[in-house]
Every structure is written in structure tokens, then in C-alpha cells.
Design a protein around this motif. Structure first.
Motif, PDB file in Angstrom:
ATOM      1  N   GLY A   1       2.942  -0.376   3.214  1.00 34.90           N
ATOM      2  CA  GLY A   1       3.301  -1.761   3.445  1.00 34.90           C
ATOM      3  C   GLY A   1       2.219  -2.759   3.119  1.00 34.90           C
ATOM      4  N   LEU A   2       2.364  -3.933   3.698  1.00 32.90           N
ATOM      5  CA  LEU A   2       1.590  -5.097   3.295  1.00 32.90           C
ATOM      6  C   LEU A   2       0.108  -4.964   3.614  1.00 32.90           C
ATOM      7  N   LEU A   3      -0.696  -5.117   2.573  1.00 35.68           N
ATOM      8  CA  LEU A   3      -2.149  -5.164   2.693  1.00 35.68           C
ATOM      9  C   LEU A   3      -2.611  -6.433   1.992  1.00 35.68           C
ATOM     10  N   ILE A   4      -3.320  -7.291   2.728  1.00 38.92           N
ATOM     11  CA  ILE A   4      -3.872  -8.512   2.141  1.00 38.92           C
ATOM     12  C   ILE A   4      -5.306  -8.249   1.725  1.00 38.92           C
TER      13      ILE A   4
ATOM     14  N   LYS B   1       0.831  -1.214   0.000  1.00 41.66           N
ATOM     15  CA  LYS B   1       0.000   0.000   0.000  1.00 41.66           C
ATOM     16  C   LYS B   1       0.862   1.259   0.000  1.00 41.66           C
ATOM     17  N   PRO B   2       0.592   2.171  -0.921  1.00 46.88           N
ATOM     18  CA  PRO B   2       1.374   3.409  -0.951  1.00 46.88           C
ATOM     19  C   PRO B   2       0.885   4.429   0.079  1.00 46.88           C
TER      20      PRO B   2
ATOM     21  N   THR C   1      -5.995   5.004   1.501  1.00 43.95           N
ATOM     22  CA  THR C   1      -6.644   4.224   2.534  1.00 43.95           C
ATOM     23  C   THR C   1      -6.745   2.777   2.057  1.00 43.95           C
ATOM     24  N   SER C   2      -6.984   1.877   2.997  1.00 43.82           N
ATOM     25  CA  SER C   2      -7.166   0.471   2.612  1.00 43.82           C
ATOM     26  C   SER C   2      -8.384   0.330   1.716  1.00 43.82           C
ATOM     27  N   PHE C   3      -9.425   1.122   1.988  1.00 41.69           N
ATOM     28  CA  PHE C   3     -10.624   1.104   1.139  1.00 41.69           C
ATOM     29  C   PHE C   3     -10.300   1.597  -0.264  1.00 41.69           C
TER      30      PHE C   3
ATOM     31  N   LYS D   1     -12.409  -5.780 -12.251  1.00 45.07           N
ATOM     32  CA  LYS D   1     -13.764  -6.341 -12.410  1.00 45.07           C
ATOM     33  C   LYS D   1     -14.078  -7.427 -11.373  1.00 45.07           C
ATOM     34  N   PHE D   2     -13.561  -7.262 -10.151  1.00 46.39           N
ATOM     35  CA  PHE D   2     -13.896  -8.209  -9.095  1.00 46.39           C
ATOM     36  C   PHE D   2     -15.298  -7.913  -8.581  1.00 46.39           C
ATOM     37  N   LYS D   3     -16.116  -8.931  -8.479  1.00 40.79           N
ATOM     38  CA  LYS D   3     -17.468  -8.728  -7.952  1.00 40.79           C
ATOM     39  C   LYS D   3     -17.454  -8.563  -6.444  1.00 40.79           C
ATOM     40  N   LYS D   4     -16.503  -9.210  -5.805  1.00 40.69           N
ATOM     41  CA  LYS D   4     -16.435  -9.179  -4.340  1.00 40.69           C
ATOM     42  C   LYS D   4     -14.983  -9.096  -3.920  1.00 40.69           C
ATOM     43  N   ILE D   5     -14.652  -8.113  -3.073  1.00 38.10           N
ATOM     44  CA  ILE D   5     -13.283  -7.946  -2.604  1.00 38.10           C
ATOM     45  C   ILE D   5     -13.302  -7.298  -1.231  1.00 38.10           C
ATOM     46  N   GLY D   6     -12.390  -7.696  -0.379  1.00 36.93           N
ATOM     47  CA  GLY D   6     -12.254  -7.089   0.937  1.00 36.93           C
ATOM     48  C   GLY D   6     -10.821  -7.188   1.401  1.00 36.93           C
ATOM     49  N   HIS D   7     -10.450  -6.359   2.369  1.00 35.52           N
ATOM     50  CA  HIS D   7      -9.079  -6.383   2.875  1.00 35.52           C
ATOM     51  C   HIS D   7      -9.046  -6.967   4.281  1.00 35.52           C
ATOM     52  N   ALA D   8      -7.905  -7.555   4.625  1.00 31.78           N
ATOM     53  CA  ALA D   8      -7.749  -8.245   5.906  1.00 31.78           C
ATOM     54  C   ALA D   8      -6.877  -7.417   6.842  1.00 31.78           C
ATOM     55  N   GLY D   9      -7.417  -6.298   7.319  1.00 31.36           N
ATOM     56  CA  GLY D   9      -6.669  -5.486   8.267  1.00 31.36           C
ATOM     57  C   GLY D   9      -6.323  -4.122   7.718  1.00 31.36           C
ATOM     58  N   THR D  10      -6.887  -3.086   8.328  1.00 31.90           N
ATOM     59  CA  THR D  10      -6.706  -1.714   7.858  1.00 31.90           C
ATOM     60  C   THR D  10      -5.296  -1.204   8.113  1.00 31.90           C
TER      61      THR D  10
END
Length: 239
Positions: free
Chosen positions: A58-61, A24-25, A29-31, A42-51
Motif C-alpha cells: 500500500g501507500l508509501l510517501i 509498496k509491493p 521494505t520501505s528502505f 539519481k536522487f541525492k536525498k530521499i526519505g520515506h514518511a512512515g514505515t
């Protein structure tokens, strides 16, 4: 790069989901990252694992499709951060999102005192989240109250585990650190509390998440490179 991060499903094909590692630059924001990938790829569903805070890198899953069911699993894993705190000044947000609001004399602080303060913040500790955080109080995010100039006396402390809190003081009053901690640990709270233990003040000038569980930032994509690969799959060149 993780194997699950290496491919993108073409339109019309079933999407079993992916685990995507993004570096993440700054200022995003993570959002913002999730939203960019959702529409660009074109992802229909996506979410992040930890703001990650906007001023952290750094690392954003991120997980897509059916893999979003694994988000809670990734969120609970141990995290590692590196960064820099500065003694002698404070800000309401404990980082550079807000202006300085107090200044302290630092000439009497020794390297040993800083190390001792970090040691006191290691192990199983009780921590109060910063007022500029996404914690909800009465259904409202704390940062929303803070940005209106309001405070809250209903912020509850929580137990977290800090396995490692290493400090380097050769650039004093800047102090470089490495922290390994459990889910729910606020690094800005550790910085704030270290300043308080020294009868002083501190703010965080930089933060980078380097690891979540076995996932490392060295294996992450930039947003640009991942989006470029998505677009190559979605719109292959015409022969």
C-alpha cells in the motif's frame, strides 16, 4: 497522481524536491523502495514518511530534495488500513513472518463478541508495540532482539487513537477489517490485543495502507512505472 509526483528533474537542474506516492509491493521494505528510487532516479536525498512492514502493501510517501523537510508533517497525519486477521492461531511476530507458536479453539466465538472486542480497541487507548517492531530499546531495534530469540521487559506502552475499527466476520475465523488511526499505531498490536480480549489468539494474514491524510493509494505509482518515467527523463531517446 499528485502533481508533485508527476515529474522528475533532469541532471544538472536544481531539484526543489518531490512528494512521491508509491504502492509498496509485498516483501519490499520501505528502505528497499527508497533505495531503489535513489539509485534508479539519481536522487541525492530521499526519505520515506512512515514505515510499512515487509508483509504489508500500500501507500508509501517518499520525499526528495528540499521536500524531505516535510517528512515529519506527513508522518503525523491520520492513516487508514484494510486487512485480514485470523483467529485461532498466533505467531511471535503477529503476522506470517514467523511460524505458528500456539493454536486455540474458535468454535465458541460469536460475531458479536468480535465486534465488542474491536469496539474496546477504539478511541484513545494504551498500546504496547509488538516485539517484532522498529522501536528502539537501549539503542537497539526490538526486531533485532526478537530475531535472536530474546525478549524485552522494557517495552513501554504508548497512547494512540483508533478512530475506526470495523470488522466483517462472514469469513470466520478470518476477519476482514478497516482501521483509521493516529501516528504510531501498530495494527499488529491491535490484532494481538483483539485475540487476547476474546481469550484466544490472532495473527494478521494481510495488511494494506490505503490512505495517509489526503493521499490515497489509488493515486500512487508502482515502483516500475515511476522508475520507467525517471529513466525516460534522465535518458531521453536520441532523435
Amino acid at each position: 497522481m499528485s502533481q508533485q509526483n508527476a515529474s522528475t528533474q533532469a541532471p544538472g537542474q536544481p531539484d526543489p524536491g518531490q512528494v512521491i506516492l508509491i504502492d509498496k509491493p509485498l516483501t519490499w521494505t520501505s528502505f528497499d523502495v527508497a533505495n531503489k528510487l535513489k539509485y534508479a532516479c539519481k536522487f541525492k536525498k530521499i526519505g520515506h514518511a512512515g514505515t510499512l512492514d515487509p508483509l504489508a502493501t500500500g501507500l508509501l510517501i517518499l520525499c526528495t530534495g528540499k521536500m524531505t523537510k516535510q517528512i515529519d508533517q506527513y508522518q503525523t497525519q491520520e492513516k487508514e488500513y484494510t486487512g485480514t486477521l485470523v483467529l485461532g492461531k498466533t505467531t511471535p511476530s503477529v503476522d506470517l513472518e514467523t511460524a505458528f507458536d500456539a493454536e486455540f479453539e474458535v468454535s465458541g466465538i460469536t460475531s458479536q463478541q468480535i465486534c465488542d472486542a474491536a469496539r474496546q480497541l477504539t478511541g484513545d487507548i494504551l498500546q504496547v508495540p509488538p516485539i517484532y517492531s522498529a522501536v528502539r530499546v537501549n539503542g537497539e531495534r526490538l526486531y533485532e532482539k526478537a530475531r535472536r530469540g530474546e525478549t524485552s521487559d522494557q517495552i513501554k506502552s504508548r497512547q494512540v487513537t483508533v478512530s475506526v475499527f470495523e470488522v466483517q466476520t462472514d469469513r470466520f475465523p478470518e476477519v476482514d477489517f478497516r482501521i483509521v488511526c493516529s501516528k504510531g499505531t501498530y495494527i499488529r498490536s491491535l490484532v494481538r490485543d483483539l485475540g487476547l480480549l476474546l481469550n484466544n489468539g490472532a495473527y494478521m494474514s494481510g495488511l494494506r495502507r490505503t490512505r495517509i491524510g489526503n493521499f490515497r493509494v489509488e493515486d500512487a505509482d508502482t515502483i516500475e512505472s515511476f522508475v520507467a518515467r525517471c529513466r525516460a527523463v534522465l535518458s531521453p531517446p536520441q532523435l
